[in-house]
Design a protein around this motif. Structure first.
Motif, short mmCIF file in Angstrom:
data_model
loop_
_atom_site.label_atom_id
_atom_site.label_comp_id
_atom_site.label_asym_id
_atom_site.label_seq_id
_atom_site.Cartn_x
_atom_site.Cartn_y
_atom_site.Cartn_z
N GLU A 17 -11.69 1.67 9.98
CA GLU A 17 -12.19 2.21 11.25
C GLU A 17 -11.18 2.01 12.38
O GLU A 17 -11.22 2.73 13.38
N TYR A 18 -10.29 1.04 12.23
CA TYR A 18 -9.32 0.77 13.29
C TYR A 18 -8.17 1.77 13.28
O TYR A 18 -7.62 2.11 14.33
N LEU A 19 -7.81 2.27 12.10
CA LEU A 19 -6.57 3.03 11.94
C LEU A 19 -6.78 4.53 12.12
O LEU A 19 -7.79 5.09 11.69
N LEU A 20 -5.79 5.17 12.75
CA LEU A 20 -5.74 6.62 12.86
C LEU A 20 -4.74 7.17 11.83
O LEU A 20 -3.78 6.50 11.47
N ARG A 21 -4.96 8.36 11.40
CA ARG A 21 -4.03 8.99 10.46
C ARG A 21 -2.80 9.51 11.19
O ARG A 21 -2.86 9.88 12.37
N GLY A 22 -1.66 9.51 10.48
CA GLY A 22 -0.43 10.02 11.05
C GLY A 22 0.03 9.25 12.27
O GLY A 22 0.55 9.84 13.22
N THR A 23 -0.13 7.93 12.23
CA THR A 23 0.16 7.09 13.41
C THR A 23 1.07 5.94 13.01
O THR A 23 0.92 5.36 11.93
N LEU A 24 2.01 5.61 13.90
CA LEU A 24 2.93 4.50 13.67
C LEU A 24 2.35 3.23 14.29
O LEU A 24 1.90 3.24 15.45
N TYR A 25 2.37 2.14 13.53
CA TYR A 25 1.86 0.85 13.99
C TYR A 25 2.92 -0.24 13.80
O TYR A 25 3.65 -0.23 12.82
N ASP A 26 2.98 -1.15 14.76
CA ASP A 26 3.64 -2.43 14.58
C ASP A 26 2.58 -3.46 14.25
O ASP A 26 1.42 -3.34 14.71
N PHE A 27 2.96 -4.48 13.47
CA PHE A 27 2.02 -5.57 13.24
C PHE A 27 2.76 -6.90 13.23
O PHE A 27 3.97 -6.95 12.96
N GLU A 28 2.06 -7.94 13.60
CA GLU A 28 2.60 -9.29 13.63
C GLU A 28 1.73 -10.20 12.78
O GLU A 28 0.50 -10.05 12.76
N VAL A 29 2.36 -11.12 12.07
CA VAL A 29 1.65 -12.19 11.36
C VAL A 29 2.05 -13.50 12.01
O VAL A 29 3.24 -13.85 12.04
N LEU A 30 1.07 -14.21 12.55
CA LEU A 30 1.31 -15.47 13.24
C LEU A 30 0.85 -16.63 12.38
O LEU A 30 -0.27 -16.61 11.84
N ALA A 31 1.71 -17.63 12.24
CA ALA A 31 1.33 -18.89 11.60
C ALA A 31 1.04 -19.90 12.71
O ALA A 31 1.93 -20.21 13.51
N ILE B 122 6.08 -16.20 14.50
CA ILE B 122 5.64 -14.83 14.35
C ILE B 122 6.65 -14.02 13.55
O ILE B 122 7.84 -14.04 13.86
N SER B 123 6.16 -13.31 12.54
CA SER B 123 6.96 -12.31 11.84
C SER B 123 6.40 -10.94 12.13
O SER B 123 5.18 -10.76 12.31
N VAL B 124 7.27 -9.93 12.17
CA VAL B 124 6.89 -8.59 12.62
C VAL B 124 7.18 -7.57 11.52
O VAL B 124 8.19 -7.66 10.81
N GLY B 125 6.29 -6.60 11.39
CA GLY B 125 6.48 -5.48 10.47
C GLY B 125 5.99 -4.19 11.10
O GLY B 125 5.53 -4.17 12.25
N GLU B 126 6.08 -3.12 10.36
CA GLU B 126 5.59 -1.83 10.84
C GLU B 126 5.14 -0.99 9.64
O GLU B 126 5.50 -1.26 8.50
N PHE B 127 4.33 0.03 9.95
CA PHE B 127 3.92 0.97 8.90
C PHE B 127 3.49 2.27 9.57
O PHE B 127 3.18 2.32 10.77
N MET B 128 3.46 3.31 8.75
CA MET B 128 3.00 4.63 9.18
C MET B 128 1.83 5.02 8.30
O MET B 128 1.90 4.91 7.07
N THR B 129 0.75 5.48 8.92
CA THR B 129 -0.40 5.90 8.13
C THR B 129 -0.25 7.36 7.67
O THR B 129 0.34 8.18 8.38
N MET B 130 -0.75 7.64 6.49
CA MET B 130 -0.69 8.99 5.95
C MET B 130 -1.54 9.94 6.78
O MET B 130 -2.52 9.53 7.40
N GLU B 131 -1.15 11.19 6.77
CA GLU B 131 -1.94 12.23 7.46
C GLU B 131 -3.28 12.44 6.74
O GLU B 131 -3.37 12.28 5.53
#
Length: 245
Positions: free
Chosen positions: A213-227, A236-245
């Protein structure tokens, strides 16, 4: 015992909460402080040598209104661009930063708009957890990995050592933060133009299923994982992903 009774007759009350921590990423390190309790008109933080390192005096209408809480971060010290963490060059920057802010008890003192004195303390430690190693989603090219928004799991390896050495750490929580990068909000909110979501998981959990429910299609996101270490210090480590259309 209530705070009023604990304060005795010296017209002093404890802050509701005080903390001072160190946050480290793969490219910088900074000091962060938080104080809650008010309405505060004046605030001072002193280091382990009883030297004031932060002083705040509100003025005019804000001085009469007071502050209920305050969070701030120092300007970060950056690692060399060609030597991000983990590297010995990054470690040298971290050691120099820690020398500026010695470990130990930091004192918080304040005054409310009614003239009541507030006091508190927080312990700063140099126990910095190592950077979380993200294992999914990851990309082996310069392009962000493509993910199914209905089936996205963010995963990372457990953090078991310190940033500068193999000393023990106690990870009490991990936190995952997602920021919508493109398209951005058309109107800036309090956290900027990026729509942001975050969730904390216990320290023995190393994956998070992202609610579709949080994610939109065809959208670029950054994400962080915090210890988050028991001391409050965070890496903090950082990544990214793109959601499929």
């Amino acid at each position: 015992m209530s705070p009023q009774l604990a304060a005795g007759n010296n017209n002093e009350l404890p802050f509701k909460a005080t903390s001072i921590i160190i946050e480290t990423t793969d490219n910088d390190i900074e000091l962060q402080a938080f104080v809650d309790g008010g309405p505060v008109k004046k605030l001072q933080i002193s280091d382990v040598r009883e030297r004031a390192i932060f002083t705040l005096n509100t003025q005019r209408k804000l001085g009469r209104q007071g502050l209920s809480e305050l969070t701030f971060a120092s300007e970060p010290d950056h690692f060399p661009e060609e030597a991000l963490a983990p590297s010995e060059e990054a470690n040298e920057v971290v050691r120099a930063f820690l020398a500026k802010f010695p470990a130990g008890m930091y004192e918080f003192e304040g005054k409310t708009i009614e003239g009541t004195e507030l006091e508190g303390e927080a312990t700063l430690t140099h126990v910095l957890p190592a950077l979380p190693e993200i294992t999914n989603p990851i990309s082996f090219t310069d392009e962000p990995p493509m993910v199914d928004p209905n089936n996205l799991i963010i995963e990372w390896n457990p953090v078991t050592a310190q940033f500068l050495n193999n000393g023990p750490v106690e990870i009490i929580e991990y936190q995952v933060i997602l920021d919508q990068v493109e398209p951005l909000r058309t109107t800036s909110w309090i956290d900027g133009l990026a729509r942001r979501g975050l969730i904390n998981v216990p320290g023995n959990v190393t994956s998070l299923t992202v609610p579709p429910e949080y994610l939109l299609r065809g959208t670029l996101y950054d994400f962080e994982v915090l210890a988050i270490e028991a001391s409050g210090n965070v890496t903090i480590s950082v990544g990214e992903f793109m959601t499929m259309e």
